[in-house]
Scaffold this motif. Structure first.
Motif, PDB file in Angstrom:
ATOM      1  N   VAL A  63      11.369  -7.027   2.417  1.00 24.87           N
ATOM      2  CA  VAL A  63      11.628  -5.855   3.261  1.00 24.87           C
ATOM      3  C   VAL A  63      13.020  -5.915   3.877  1.00 24.87           C
ATOM      4  CG1 VAL A  63       9.204  -5.434   3.767  1.00 24.87           C
ATOM      5  CG2 VAL A  63      10.506  -6.970   5.249  1.00 24.87           C
ATOM      6  N   HIS A  64      13.556  -7.107   4.022  1.00 23.80           N
ATOM      7  CA  HIS A  64      14.901  -7.246   4.587  1.00 23.80           C
ATOM      8  C   HIS A  64      15.973  -7.285   3.499  1.00 23.80           C
ATOM      9  CE1 HIS A  64      13.002  -7.901   8.425  1.00 23.80           C
ATOM     10  NE2 HIS A  64      12.299  -8.899   7.921  1.00 23.80           N
ATOM     11  N   LEU A  65      15.660  -7.894   2.355  1.00 22.95           N
ATOM     12  CA  LEU A  65      16.643  -7.974   1.276  1.00 22.95           C
ATOM     13  C   LEU A  65      17.010  -6.600   0.732  1.00 22.95           C
ATOM     14  CD1 LEU A  65      15.273 -11.065  -0.692  1.00 22.95           C
ATOM     15  CD2 LEU A  65      17.157 -11.010   0.949  1.00 22.95           C
ATOM     16  N   GLY A  66      16.115  -5.631   0.889  1.00 24.36           N
ATOM     17  CA  GLY A  66      16.420  -4.271   0.452  1.00 24.36           C
ATOM     18  C   GLY A  66      17.655  -3.700   1.118  1.00 24.36           C
ATOM     19  N   TYR A  67      18.036  -4.258   2.258  1.00 22.35           N
ATOM     20  CA  TYR A  67      19.221  -3.773   2.970  1.00 22.35           C
ATOM     21  C   TYR A  67      20.489  -3.976   2.148  1.00 22.35           C
ATOM     22  CZ  TYR A  67      22.295  -2.869   6.982  1.00 22.35           C
ATOM     23  OH  TYR A  67      23.241  -2.351   7.835  1.00 22.35           O
ATOM     24  N   PHE A  68      20.513  -5.018   1.306  1.00 22.97           N
ATOM     25  CA  PHE A  68      21.673  -5.214   0.438  1.00 22.97           C
ATOM     26  C   PHE A  68      21.868  -4.004  -0.478  1.00 22.97           C
ATOM     27  CE2 PHE A  68      20.819  -9.938   0.985  1.00 22.97           C
ATOM     28  CZ  PHE A  68      21.938 -10.158   1.770  1.00 22.97           C
ATOM     29  N   ARG A  70      20.681  -0.954  -0.090  1.00 18.81           N
ATOM     30  CA  ARG A  70      20.936   0.291   0.647  1.00 18.81           C
ATOM     31  C   ARG A  70      22.373   0.396   1.148  1.00 18.81           C
ATOM     32  NH1 ARG A  70      15.935  -1.233   2.763  1.00 18.81           N
ATOM     33  NH2 ARG A  70      16.791  -1.802   4.808  1.00 18.81           N
ATOM     34  N   THR A  71      23.043  -0.723   1.303  1.00 17.13           N
ATOM     35  CA  THR A  71      24.407  -0.692   1.833  1.00 17.13           C
ATOM     36  C   THR A  71      25.469  -0.848   0.752  1.00 17.13           C
ATOM     37  OG1 THR A  71      24.199  -3.070   2.305  1.00 17.13           O
ATOM     38  CG2 THR A  71      23.765  -1.547   4.117  1.00 17.13           C
ATOM     39  N   THR A  72      25.065  -1.105  -0.491  1.00 19.98           N
ATOM     40  CA  THR A  72      26.039  -1.276  -1.572  1.00 19.98           C
ATOM     41  C   THR A  72      26.481   0.092  -2.076  1.00 19.98           C
ATOM     42  OG1 THR A  72      25.006  -3.352  -2.237  1.00 19.98           O
ATOM     43  CG2 THR A  72      26.468  -2.313  -3.821  1.00 19.98           C
ATOM     44  N   THR A  73      27.772   0.366  -2.014  1.00 21.41           N
ATOM     45  CA  THR A  73      28.303   1.661  -2.432  1.00 21.41           C
ATOM     46  C   THR A  73      28.553   1.673  -3.940  1.00 21.41           C
ATOM     47  OG1 THR A  73      30.608   0.991  -2.142  1.00 21.41           O
ATOM     48  CG2 THR A  73      29.447   1.846  -0.193  1.00 21.41           C
ATOM     49  N   GLU A  74      28.758   2.869  -4.479  1.00 21.42           N
ATOM     50  CA  GLU A  74      29.044   2.996  -5.905  1.00 21.42           C
ATOM     51  C   GLU A  74      30.350   2.290  -6.261  1.00 21.42           C
ATOM     52  OE1 GLU A  74      27.175   4.067  -8.419  1.00 21.42           O
ATOM     53  OE2 GLU A  74      25.619   4.201  -6.881  1.00 21.42           O
TER      54      GLU A  74
END
Length: 755
Positions: A63-68, A70-74
């Motif tokens: 649930v926390h690793l998903g933040y990587f 969500r914050t990675t841009t194209e």
């Protein structure tokens, strides 16, 4: 023997099963029964238990690793060919080359059996790189132990170092850098994090999936034995009891036993199979063994899989299906091969004397079905084993002691006349002393591609002999900073690894990580973890480089005592021509100007000085300025490209004093240093402010380089000059240190402790 087959399991729903002993919770066991519509067979129970372990399923961290993501841009993803969820991250470095790298933990096995635990940690991360289609080129390791003079440190450290060196040396892979850190929190729970980097042509990238109905599943490499039953998968999913005796350790699952010579042949075999286009999909057998390889390949494919387990080559008699599926015997790979390519595949394996056996095929169903002597012992939806395990939203809470530890302790600072002795004391302290005793046990230059290695700030490997294109890589963390502030501490680890790559002249482009924390069942630990993940992800956004993958290691504690939160960060950089690399040690050209880049502030919270002199951990860690780090990297890259910088060394633990000692000893030349009369000499020498580096600049380039720094807004100050004639480091108003005196202090500590 009576087999617990699927048919028998359906007719005996009330049979008691040892799921708790295998690490499953009551509700997890009930969920398995709901998924299957019956109780599991012994083999199925074994598969779910290892695949749903903390180590394999990431059930507390997902649930926390998903933040990587969500914050990675194209833009950050633009050079990434494979990322989180694959065996290793892969980035495009230009000219048709791709580089893959990843770090993994082998902490708990390395405490139980230091040599084999560390050795098989190296073997496992190398196979992750192989599974992407790459040739492994180099390894690194980040090691943490209890107090340097502790009895158990003397048991664990020599075995770990011998295991890392023994396996890597036999593989013919250079070990180009890493860390060795001592702190009482790691006593009874050392950290052994291994990184591997490999290269391939972009078109040779391979992924782990079983696609194409009728394609064959081939297991190749070493035979399957009883070593490592439930090894890292179970061992890394619980805390140690605190019983450090041999009797206490006998209760733990066995540690895998490695054979590097088998793995070396396996590497060459795999590379020939890739070149011959004989592989559709491939997966290494590491944690959870065949349970992982079959379920993950099937789950990531477009169908199901049928496996005949009695075809698996064994090296122990009487093994049960559950044991075969759970064994973590090393040096094994699992490939998906087209039927028309099976004969050619087998010929390549025979050429390299690698045992290879067809054990099944891809089916058009949605099930993973495994038989044993004609009876079905496993019939499961593969995604429920590999990718749809439990997901926990663990309670998290900022610890009540956090404010207390962040309140700075009033520590007595030395007078100016005491600074000379302090420079020597710090240089000889276990965390700052030379790692030569360790790195001399590693082959750093085998294969001839090593350009920079320990004690350089980062390791550098040439990828392409024709163009000179290469990569630099660094592993860094500071658990003390992270305990004071896990969000900023993770950013600081990222900043240091980024800076270590930048001072080599390379451009940082990608990140991997190995996140080492205590028990996830402790809300305070989960708060530390969540903060560190957010800090690392937010820092990567600021720097514009992606996290390509990594590893989470929980339950790093003994009893109720957790380790310092230790997110180890690896940064990969690319350099167009390794001949433009910047060395760490200052050169022998007399009169070269030494410049200090960046700003020094009174920042000593969590510092090495506070730790060594006062045994203190309090206050706030140094402020991190990632925009400043990025600017520093750009300046260093320009200096490298235009021949303006002849040496560079980053400032981190131990501050300016330690950086000067190392730069002079590595370069084997002296220097004359002038401190700023307007700032406290102690702060100048020992503060650990970030975004700083020492650079040596030829006199002919001094004005051009400093004008560039001024124009770009990077603070700089003339620090001194190179003085090889003196064979000494002279610091104005502090004292003169002969190189022999410095070398005795810096290089004598670890041999005295461990020889």
């Amino acid at each position: 023997m009576t087999l617990d087959t699927v048919k028998h399991a359906e007719s005996t729903p009330d049979t008691e099963q040892p799921y708790r002993e295998l690490g499953l919770k009551d509700d997890e066991y009930q969920r398995i029964r709901q998924i299957l519509g019956r109780r599991p067979t012994d083999a199925e129970l074994a598969m779910y238990s290892v695949m749903w372990s903390e180590h394999c399923s990431y059930k507390s961290s997902k649930v926390h690793l998903g933040y990587f993501g969500r914050t990675t841009t194209e833009q950050m993803r633009s050079k990434m060919l494979a990322g989180i969820g694959e065996n290793a991250g892969v980035v495009d470095i230009g000219d048709g080359w791709a580089v893959t790298f990843k770090a993994e933990s082998h902490n708990h096995p390395s405490y139980v059996e230091p040599y084999q635990g560390a050795a098989t940690g190296v073997g496992g991360i190398v196979r992750d790189i192989m599974a992407m289609g790459a040739r492994p080129l180099a390894v690194m390791d980040s090691l943490r132990f209890g107090a340097a003079d502790a009895l158990d440190t003397r048991r664990v450290l020599p075995g770990v170092v011998a295991g890392v060196g023994g396996y890597g040396n036999c593989l013919g892979l250079p070990n180009v850098g890493g860390e060795v850190v001592f702190d009482p929190s790691y006593l009874g729970n050392p950290l052994v994090n291994a990184l591997c980097v490999g290269a391939m042509r972009v078109e040779d990238l391979h992924l782990a999936h079983a696609s194409g109905t009728g394609n064959k599943i081939i297991l190749f490499g070493a035979r399957t034995g009883l070593d490592g039953i439930g090894g890292v998968s179970v061992l890394a999913s619980d805390t140690f009891s605190g019983d450090e005796t041999t009797a206490g350790r006998k209760k733990l699952p066995s540690v895998q036993v490695g054979d590097p010579f088998t793995e070396k042949v396996l590497i060459e075999c795999c590379l020939e199979l890739f070149r011959s286009k004989l592989v559709v999909g491939i997966q290494d057998l590491g944690g959870a063994g065949l349970s992982c390889a079959t379920s993950e390949l099937a789950s990531a494919g477009d169908g199901g899989m049928a496996i005949v387990l009695d075809r698996v080559p064994l090296r122990a008699k009487g093994m049960t299906p559950a044991e075969i599926l759970s064994s973590e015997s090393q040096e094994r790979m699992c490939a998906v091969v087209r039927p028309e390519d099976v004969d050619a595949f087998m010929l390549v394996c025979a050429k390299w004397d690698v045992t290879a056996t067809e054990i099944g095929e891809v089916t058009d169903s949605d099930r993973l079905v495994i038989t044993w002597h004609g009876e079905v012992v496993v019939d499961v939806p593969p995604r429920t084993v590999a990718h749809e395990g439990p997901v926990y939203h663990r309670p998290l809470e900022r610890p009540a002691w956090q404010d207390t530890v962040q309140a700075p302790t009033a520590l007595t600072r030395p007078s100016t006349v005491e600074l000379r002795d302090l420079v020597l004391r710090m240089a000889a302290s276990p965390n700052l002393a030379s790692r030569r005793w360790v790195t001399d046990q590693y082959d750093r230059y085998v294969r001839g591609g090593t350009v920079l290695a320990q004690p350089a700030d980062s390791g550098m490997i040439r990828i392409d002999e024709e163009t000179g294109r290469g990569v630099a890589v660094s592993l860094d963390s500071n658990g003390r900073y992270c305990k004071l502030d896990p969000y900023q501490g993770a950013k600081l680890a990222l900043a240091e690894a980024y800076r270590n790559v930048a001072v080599s002249g390379a451009t940082p482009i990608a990140v991997t990580n190995c996140l080492n924390f205590g028990s996830p069942e402790d809300p305070g630990v989960m708060w530390q973890f969540e903060q560190a993940v957010r800090g690392l992800a937010d820092g990567c956004v600021e720097l514009g480089i992606p996290v390509t993958g990594g590893n989470v290691s929980f339950y790093n504690q003994t009893g109720t005592t957790a380790i310092l939160p230790t997110p180890v960060v690896g940064v990969l950089g690319v350099i167009d021509d390794v001949r433009r690399r910047i060395p760490t040690g200052i050169g022998a050209e007399a009169g070269e100007t030494l410049l200090l880049l960046g700003t020094t502030d009174d920042e000593l919270g969590g510092s090495e000085w506070a730790h060594v002199v006062h045994g203190d951990l309090s206050g706030l860690p140094p402020r991190v300025d990632l925009a400043g780090e990025k600017l520093l990297a750009e300046i260093l890259r320009s200096g490298s490209r235009d021949g303006m910088v002849s040496a560079a060394h980053d400032l981190s633990e131990g501050g300016l004093a330690q950086a000067l000692v190392e730069a002079c000893l590595i370069g084997q030349v002296g220097a004359r240093i002038f401190l700023d009369p307007d700032q406290d000499p102690f702060v100048q020498l020992f503060a650990e402010s970030t975004g700083r580096a020492i650079v040596a600049v030829p006199r002919t380039e001094e004005l051009r380089f400093t004008d560039m720094c001024t124009a770009r807004g990077l603070p700089w100050r003339k620090l001194g000059v190179v003085d090889p004639e003196s064979a000494a480091l002279e610091i104005q108003d502090i004292g003169t240190f002969t190189l022999d005196e410095l070398r005795t202090a810096w290089e004598g500590t670890l041999p005295a402790l461990f020889d």
